[in-house]
Design an enzyme around this catalytic site. Structure first.
Site, PDB file in Angstrom:
ATOM      1  N   HIS A 220     -13.985 110.344 109.922  1.00  0.00           N
ATOM      2  CA  HIS A 220     -12.626 110.886 109.798  1.00  0.00           C
ATOM      3  C   HIS A 220     -12.459 112.241 110.466  1.00  0.00           C
ATOM      4  O   HIS A 220     -11.391 112.555 110.978  1.00  0.00           O
ATOM      5  CB  HIS A 220     -12.202 110.917 108.328  1.00  0.00           C
ATOM      6  CG  HIS A 220     -11.776 109.561 107.855  1.00  0.00           C
ATOM      7  ND1 HIS A 220     -12.569 108.773 107.069  1.00  0.00           N
ATOM      8  CD2 HIS A 220     -10.669 108.841 108.129  1.00  0.00           C
ATOM      9  CE1 HIS A 220     -11.946 107.628 106.850  1.00  0.00           C
ATOM     10  NE2 HIS A 220     -10.793 107.636 107.475  1.00  0.00           N
ATOM     11  N   ARG A 327      -1.866 108.999 106.695  1.00  0.00           N
ATOM     12  CA  ARG A 327      -3.028 109.136 105.798  1.00  0.00           C
ATOM     13  C   ARG A 327      -2.730 110.254 104.797  1.00  0.00           C
ATOM     14  O   ARG A 327      -3.093 111.413 105.008  1.00  0.00           O
ATOM     15  CB  ARG A 327      -4.283 109.487 106.599  1.00  0.00           C
ATOM     16  CG  ARG A 327      -4.837 108.356 107.465  1.00  0.00           C
ATOM     17  CD  ARG A 327      -6.142 108.794 108.125  1.00  0.00           C
ATOM     18  NE  ARG A 327      -6.881 107.700 108.702  1.00  0.00           N
ATOM     19  CZ  ARG A 327      -6.868 107.375 110.004  1.00  0.00           C
ATOM     20  NH1 ARG A 327      -6.157 108.067 110.856  1.00  0.00           N
ATOM     21  NH2 ARG A 327      -7.593 106.366 110.445  1.00  0.00           N
ATOM     22  N   ARG A 363       0.694 105.376 103.558  1.00  0.00           N
ATOM     23  CA  ARG A 363      -0.426 104.731 102.871  1.00  0.00           C
ATOM     24  C   ARG A 363      -0.754 105.522 101.614  1.00  0.00           C
ATOM     25  O   ARG A 363      -0.853 106.748 101.662  1.00  0.00           O
ATOM     26  CB  ARG A 363      -1.655 104.683 103.785  1.00  0.00           C
ATOM     27  CG  ARG A 363      -2.843 104.030 103.098  1.00  0.00           C
ATOM     28  CD  ARG A 363      -4.020 103.894 104.020  1.00  0.00           C
ATOM     29  NE  ARG A 363      -4.705 105.151 104.226  1.00  0.00           N
ATOM     30  CZ  ARG A 363      -5.786 105.285 104.991  1.00  0.00           C
ATOM     31  NH1 ARG A 363      -6.270 104.235 105.635  1.00  0.00           N
ATOM     32  NH2 ARG A 363      -6.367 106.447 105.136  1.00  0.00           N
ATOM     33  N   GLU A 464      -9.003  95.568 105.328  1.00  0.00           N
ATOM     34  CA  GLU A 464     -10.153  96.326 105.830  1.00  0.00           C
ATOM     35  C   GLU A 464     -11.438  96.016 105.068  1.00  0.00           C
ATOM     36  O   GLU A 464     -12.460  96.634 105.279  1.00  0.00           O
ATOM     37  CB  GLU A 464      -9.857  97.830 105.842  1.00  0.00           C
ATOM     38  CG  GLU A 464      -9.275  98.387 104.576  1.00  0.00           C
ATOM     39  CD  GLU A 464      -8.879  99.866 104.701  1.00  0.00           C
ATOM     40  OE1 GLU A 464      -9.230 100.518 105.685  1.00  0.00           O
ATOM     41  OE2 GLU A 464      -8.222 100.360 103.769  1.00  0.00           O
ATOM     42  N   ASN A 487     -11.498 100.185 111.425  1.00  0.00           N
ATOM     43  CA  ASN A 487     -12.614 101.136 111.229  1.00  0.00           C
ATOM     44  C   ASN A 487     -13.486 100.684 110.058  1.00  0.00           C
ATOM     45  O   ASN A 487     -14.710 100.618 110.156  1.00  0.00           O
ATOM     46  CB  ASN A 487     -12.085 102.543 110.925  1.00  0.00           C
ATOM     47  CG  ASN A 487     -11.178 103.052 112.009  1.00  0.00           C
ATOM     48  OD1 ASN A 487     -11.230 102.577 113.130  1.00  0.00           O
ATOM     49  ND2 ASN A 487     -10.338 104.022 111.683  1.00  0.00           N
ATOM     50  N   ASP A 488     -12.808 100.403 108.945  1.00  0.00           N
ATOM     51  CA  ASP A 488     -13.565  99.963 107.777  1.00  0.00           C
ATOM     52  C   ASP A 488     -13.958  98.497 107.888  1.00  0.00           C
ATOM     53  O   ASP A 488     -15.071  98.125 107.530  1.00  0.00           O
ATOM     54  CB  ASP A 488     -12.742 100.182 106.501  1.00  0.00           C
ATOM     55  CG  ASP A 488     -12.849 101.619 106.026  1.00  0.00           C
ATOM     56  OD1 ASP A 488     -13.971 102.145 106.005  1.00  0.00           O
ATOM     57  OD2 ASP A 488     -11.812 102.217 105.710  1.00  0.00           O
ATOM     58  N   ARG A 498     -19.992 103.611 108.969  1.00  0.00           N
ATOM     59  CA  ARG A 498     -19.199 104.110 110.097  1.00  0.00           C
ATOM     60  C   ARG A 498     -19.479 105.563 110.472  1.00  0.00           C
ATOM     61  O   ARG A 498     -19.038 106.023 111.510  1.00  0.00           O
ATOM     62  CB  ARG A 498     -17.695 103.891 109.840  1.00  0.00           C
ATOM     63  CG  ARG A 498     -17.111 104.711 108.728  1.00  0.00           C
ATOM     64  CD  ARG A 498     -15.709 104.256 108.368  1.00  0.00           C
ATOM     65  NE  ARG A 498     -14.675 105.050 108.990  1.00  0.00           N
ATOM     66  CZ  ARG A 498     -13.395 104.995 108.664  1.00  0.00           C
ATOM     67  NH1 ARG A 498     -12.982 104.162 107.718  1.00  0.00           N
ATOM     68  NH2 ARG A 498     -12.513 105.744 109.254  1.00  0.00           N
ATOM     69  N   CYS A 535      -4.253  99.394 112.761  1.00  0.00           N
ATOM     70  CA  CYS A 535      -4.139 100.857 112.743  1.00  0.00           C
ATOM     71  C   CYS A 535      -5.506 101.530 112.805  1.00  0.00           C
ATOM     72  O   CYS A 535      -5.611 102.742 112.653  1.00  0.00           O
ATOM     73  CB  CYS A 535      -3.344 101.337 111.537  1.00  0.00           C
ATOM     74  SG  CYS A 535      -4.122 100.938 109.971  1.00  0.00           S
TER      75      CYS A 535
HETATM   76  C1  PEP Z   1      -9.338 101.892 109.045  1.00  0.00           C
HETATM   77  O1  PEP Z   1     -10.221 101.745 108.198  1.00  0.00           O
HETATM   78  O2  PEP Z   1      -9.333 101.295 110.146  1.00  0.00           O
HETATM   79  C2  PEP Z   1      -8.228 102.815 108.791  1.00  0.00           C
HETATM   80  C3  PEP Z   1      -7.224 102.919 109.638  1.00  0.00           C
HETATM   81  O3  PEP Z   1      -8.308 103.615 107.697  1.00  0.00           O
HETATM   82  P1  PEP Z   1      -9.228 104.943 107.633  1.00  0.00           P
HETATM   83  O4  PEP Z   1      -9.758 105.206 109.009  1.00  0.00           O
HETATM   84  O5  PEP Z   1      -8.365 106.036 107.141  1.00  0.00           O
HETATM   85  O6  PEP Z   1     -10.300 104.533 106.678  1.00  0.00           O
HETATM   86 MG    MG Z   2      -9.889 102.478 106.203  1.00  0.00          MG
END
Ligand code: PEP
Ligand code: MG
Length: 609
Positions: A220, A327, A363, A464, A487-488, A498, A535
């Site tokens: 992040h 976020r 979110r 996710e 991402n998750d 990650r 996203c």
């Molecule tokens: C994701 O997991 O792809 C996402 C957009 O949420 P975050 O990166 O905030 O976990």
């Molecule tokens: Mg996520």
């Protein structure tokens, strides 16, 4: 020696700092280290070592009757530190060699430094505050002063003082904590790791670049660096040990290279590269007001991911069609306490009204994972697997008071623009039903109070977690849209943490498991007549965008500065070709082969160099 004027690689901070460059530095050996390219851009400046440990220095006034006890405690900590360093010195002498052990003599000298110790005790006499606070203050002042000195030997002593000071503090506290010193000037921030909450204390305009030992592309902190357009290279393993405060360093966020003591030739070459990159960015930006329509007429919705209210300007600047992911946890990370419902209404209303008639997808809280709330260790006890732990919707469903404040705030803001609401980390239909039930309670309460909100507010689910993807048909019956958090989703599908740089090379968005999962989620969404966007960071990678569009994704949401390159690509391709690309990719087994196919697709259409 200031760099000669012919260097194209110049920037105000560089020139200003270069005038203080010591003569020896030009003679020092250039060292190039390969890391993970995390945020694009090129920077050149002096190193600022961001001191991190797991400790926090408490500050309190010592009872006047206990002052001698406090001094005794300090002496005890100094003694213990001396014993620890002497022990390490002997071990190094025995196992490595006497020369390597000399560094610890320097550390022992710091402990005997009468100025440092004397000033600490004077500070204690003057303020009456606990000795951790006094010692921390004085040692930070010394570190800063030494790191500014033009003599290389003396500058390196800043590192010694830092190491010893950390050890003394840890011994005083009997625990570990995070201490933070501020940037006085524009610097390249070098840290072992960097968390989203570290940005809260960082003067953004002073950070030329961020370079870390740990981390990966989807951590992040890196996502924040990208939206701030701060170049970043992560996963450098031991760079904090190689770099000394004040060293000159060049950061190439495009290729993931960090060059310590760059030579004149390197600086010259990079000056040219930077000029060329800036030229490309200017061309992309110039084309960014045009509609995101493919050559065969398909309009693609490009939205923005934001973390803060003031990013509304960024959303407009990059011509996004609203926000696909707000976020909201950053409202909590940047404050010492949980924001009230009224404060949240104000934040969400400002974003929604500022971007209307475009939609803003808010979110709900995704705290936990690599985003614990720093001031609230009670709410987020340490976990050995934080990404698989007490995070996001799991936290909210246990702390319904905090959750309801946020839901009511989102509902109230929905009266002022086109707001949509979305839950993170949903793992199955039952959990989604529970979240929806809490939302329904909030609606009922607001109706009873006569508070206005959008009765038709759309509610979405992030996909996710693999279990959510596998039950997409069930989830689709309880919500209005899906947004895939790649991402998750990728970290859980492939079992790749990650933020772990050691396995970052195994984090492969083009893995067949990812493609198949994306396809089945998109198909289920469409079968149930709901829209599906992406996203995660994949949506902002122009090389991977054709794959996502070919799989049938309806909209993409990304860090705003990435929009121009994605728009350019969209305008240069046909959706029909992207569909063929996705079809071919789904038939392949090797992630690298699929990536190569995507790269070729992209490079045949986008020629900016
Ligand atoms: C994701 O997991 O792809 C996402 C957009 O949420 P975050 O990166 O905030 O976990
Ligand atoms: Mg996520």
């Amino acid at each position: 020696m200031p760099p000669p004027a012919r260097y194209p690689l110049t920037q105000p901070a560089t020139l200003q700092a270069a005038s203080r460059m010591p003569p020896e530095s030009s003679a020092r050996q250039e060292v190039m280290v390969q890391g993970i390219p995390a945020s694009q851009g090129i920077a050149y400046g002096q190193v600022f070592v961001y001191i991190q440990s797991d400790v926090e220095v408490p500050s309190y006034v010592v009872d006047p009757g206990k002052r001698s006890d406090e001094i005794a405690r300090f002496e005890q900590a100094l003694l213990l530190t001396r014993q620890q360093i002497t022990k390490i010195k002997h071990e190094v002498e025995r196992n490595i060699g006497p020369e390597e052990a000399l560094i610890f003599d320097a550390h022992l000298m710091v402990l005997e430094d009468q100025a440092l110790i004397g000033e600490t005790l004077r500070e204690f006499e003057d303020t009456g505050r606990n000795l951790e606070t006094c010692f921390n203050k004085i040692s930070l002042r010394y570190i800063q002063a030494f790191s500014e000195i033009d003599d290389e030997y003396l500058r390196e002593r800043a590192g010694d003082i830092r190491d010893v000071a950390q050890r003394v503090l840890q011994n005083l506290l009997g625990q570990t904590e995070r201490s933070f010193n501020r940037l006085a000037d524009q610097r390249v921030v070098v840290a072992n790791d960097f968390s989203p909450s570290d940005f809260a204390g960082l003067d953004r305009s002073a950070a030329l670049a961020i370079v870390t030992d740990r981390g990966s592309k989807t951590s992040h902190a890196v996502i924040v660096a990208r939206s701030m357009k701060v170049p970043a290279v992560v996963g450098l393993r031991d760079f904090t040990r190689r770099a000394q405060p004040g060293d000159w360093v060049l950061v190439d966020g495009y290729e993931g290279l960090v060059i310590l003591h760059p030579s004149e030739n390197t600086l010259f070459r990079y000056g040219k590269i930077r000029e060329q990159r800036e030229g490309i960015e200017a061309r992309l930006l110039a084309a960014n007001r045009l509609p995101a329509v493919t050559l065969d007429g398909a309009a693609i919705t490009l939205m923005a991911n934001i973390e803060k209210v003031d990013e509304v300007q960024l959303v407009k600047h990059y011509n996004a069609e609203g926000v696909g992911l707000f976020r909201t946890e950053y409202l909590y990370l940047n404050s010492a306490r949980i924001p009230s419902e009224a404060e949240q209404v104000e934040a969400y209303r400002t974003v929604a009204a500022g971007l209307a008639p475009h939609p803003v997808i808010i979110r709900t809280l995704d705290l936990g994972g690599d985003k614990p709330m720093p001031g609230n260790p009670g709410l987020f006890p340490k976990e050995s697997n934080p990404f698989m732990g007490f995070r996001a919707i799991r936290f909210c469903l246990e702390h319904t008071d905090i959750f309801k404040d946020q839901l009511r705030a989102i509902l109230r803001a929905s009266a002022h623009g086109k707001v949509r609401l979305m839950y993170p980390m949903i793992s199955g239909a039952e959990e989604l039903a529970r979240a929806n039930a809490v939302l329904e309670e909030c609606r009922t309460e607001l109706r009873a109070q006569g508070v206005a909100f959008d009765e038709a507010l759309e509610v979405g689910t992030m996909i996710e977690i693999p279990s959510a993807a596998a039950t997409a048909d069930l989830l689709a019956q309880q919500c209005d849209f899906f947004s895939i958090g790649t991402n998750d989703l990728i970290q859980y599908l492939l079992a790749i943490d990650r933020v772990n740089d050691r396995i970052a090379h195994l984090y492969e968005p083009t893995h067949p498991a990812v493609l198949r999962t994306l396809k089945s989620v998109v198909d289920e969404a469409h079968r149930h007549d709901i829209s599906v966007s992406v996203c995660g960071e994949m949506a902002g990678d122009p090389v991977l965008v054709p794959l996502l569009l070919g799989l049938g994704v309806d909209a993409l949401s990304m860090t705003p500065p990435l929009i121009p390159a994605v728009r350019y690509l969209v305008r240069a391709m046909k959706l029909a070709d992207a569909k063929k690309l996705a079809e071919t990719a789904l038939g392949l087994a090797a992630p690298k082969e699929i990536h190569a196919l995507c790269l070729a697709f992209h490079n045949e259409r986008v020629k900016l160099e």
